[in-house]
Enzyme design. Structure first.
Site, mmCIF file in Angstrom:
data_model
loop_
_atom_site.group_PDB
_atom_site.id
_atom_site.type_symbol
_atom_site.label_atom_id
_atom_site.label_comp_id
_atom_site.label_asym_id
_atom_site.label_seq_id
_atom_site.Cartn_x
_atom_site.Cartn_y
_atom_site.Cartn_z
ATOM 1 N N TYR A 1 4.435 4.726 11.414
ATOM 2 C CA TYR A 1 4.710 3.296 11.580
ATOM 3 C C TYR A 1 5.530 2.685 10.440
ATOM 4 C CZ TYR A 1 0.455 3.118 8.671
ATOM 5 O OH TYR A 1 -0.491 3.310 7.682
ATOM 6 N N ARG B 1 0.860 -1.179 0.000
ATOM 7 C CA ARG B 1 0.000 0.000 0.000
ATOM 8 C C ARG B 1 0.901 1.235 0.000
ATOM 9 N NH1 ARG B 1 -1.979 0.458 5.350
ATOM 10 N NH2 ARG B 1 -0.650 2.289 5.523
ATOM 11 N N HIS C 1 -3.225 4.456 4.870
ATOM 12 C CA HIS C 1 -4.395 3.570 4.988
ATOM 13 C C HIS C 1 -5.649 4.263 4.464
ATOM 14 C CE1 HIS C 1 -7.184 0.656 6.641
ATOM 15 N NE2 HIS C 1 -7.770 1.606 7.337
#
Length: 359
Positions: free
Chosen positions: A265, A252, A256
């Site tokens: 992260y 990805r 998100h």
């Protein structure tokens, strides 16, 4: 029944065929069709993300970087088959033939599922993880009982494999020999949780073994390999060999959703390394090297993608006057007493608001 030790790859990140790819690449027209679909999917993702910034969409989970998985999932299905997507699979639904404005309806918040699932043979976009998988198995099981040749392809992410619905769906499908293909898009993160914190299995494709389901892992940024592996899984399910599990290893590239800060992260170096494996660049490099794609055809694909973006933009910029009764009208064919009571409360609240708004 065990997957291959390494993900199946037919085209390397540099666009050159691998040893396996030399003999097993899909036909040129299939690769061109897939490339055109990925160009449209990338442009659709960019347009939808822009609509979020303009306040026309409440949220958008982009599949930028995962276009090969999105397009291949739709391309391997026949007209009578069903696709069950997740909230991130809007590009797959568009590739399946969905109207882009209707596909984004749920994310705008002005309709229940945005499109007619029966007309498209596509289940509604699902936000809760893995809840669509038992539904997909039910449709596949029903098709088998009716003697139909229908195959169901159910999409999910790596995070969904940690949910109970995933395991229940695999077990039911195996026991009842349902013609369903479970396609896991492993994009390495369940929101902010990395794969290493979700599973220590050699691959997510290995999870099928415990249920008696054959699994395979494939490079999710290699459209050629995806078409080969997924079409093979669909063919086996259609031939009566029961459920199949396929894991696509992808990434990805963007956050998100627009509400996520991915820098908290993961590192820029990690994103850069995966961006170098871009599925569009990989396939375009091969097609041009082989003389299958030229500037004129590439320009036509880009123009078609721009038309999709224009239709999306124009449709989403039209204001819609919502009907509050729709919240209750399509829940049951015969409303329950509770729904009738709740509808009356809504009407009362709206009438009070209108009275207070009068001068």
């Amino acid at each position: 029944m065990l997957p291959s030790k390494m993900p199946v790859m037919l085209l390397g990140p540099d666009g050159r065929p691998t040893a396996a790819g030399t003999a097993h690449l899909p036909a040129d027209d299939e690769l061109l069709r897939g490339f055109a679909g990925m160009v449209a999917a990338r442009r659709f993702n960019d347009q939808a993300s822009a609509l979020v910034r303009q306040g026309r969409l409440a949220v958008y989970p982009s599949s930028h970087g995962q276009e090969a998985c999105q397009v291949a999932a739709a391309q391997v299905l026949d007209a009578e088959d069903w696709l069950f997507p997740t909230y991130r699979d809007t590009a797959a639904v568009v590739a399946r033939g969905g109207d882009p404005v209707e596909v984004l309806g749920l994310l705008k918040g002005d309709w229940h599922s945005g499109y007619d699932p029966y007309g498209l043979r596509v289940g509604p976009l699902t936000t809760p993880l893995a809840t669509q998988l038992p539904h997909a198995v039910g449709v596949a099981h029903a098709a088998r009982l009716r003697g139909e040749r229908t195959v169901v392809l159910a999409m999910c992410g790596d995070g969904a494999t940690s949910e109970g619905d995933f395991h229940e769906a695999l077990n039911f499908a195996a026991v009842f020999h349902a013609p369903v293909v479970f396609f896991v898009q492993n994009n390495q993160y369940a929101i902010s949780v990395p794969l290493a914190r979700q599973s220590v299995a050699p691959s997510l494709a290995h999870k099928g073994v415990g249920y008696g389901i054959p699994g395979e892992q494939v490079d999710g940024n290699d459209l050629a390999a995806l078409l080969g592996v997924l079409s093979g899984a669909v063919a086996r399910a259609r031939a009566g060999e029961g459920p199949q599990l396929v894991e696509g290893r992808t990434y990805r590239i963007q956050a998100h959703t627009n509400a996520d800060d991915a820098t908290r992260y993961r590192t820029d170096d990690e994103v850069t390394a995966w961006a170098a494996k871009d599925p569009l660049v990989r396939l375009e490099t091969y097609l041009r090297a082989e003389g299958i794609l030229d500037d004129a055809r590439a320009a036509a694909f880009t123009e078609a993608a721009e038309e999709v973006a224009r239709r999306t933009r124009d449709g989403m910029n039209r204001d819609v006057e919502p009907d509050p009764d729709d919240l209750f009208r399509f829940v049951y064919s015969r409303p329950t007493p509770q729904l009738v009571e709740q509808l009356a409360v809504v009407h009362d609240e709206l009438s009070r608001t209108e009275l207070e708004a009068r001068p």
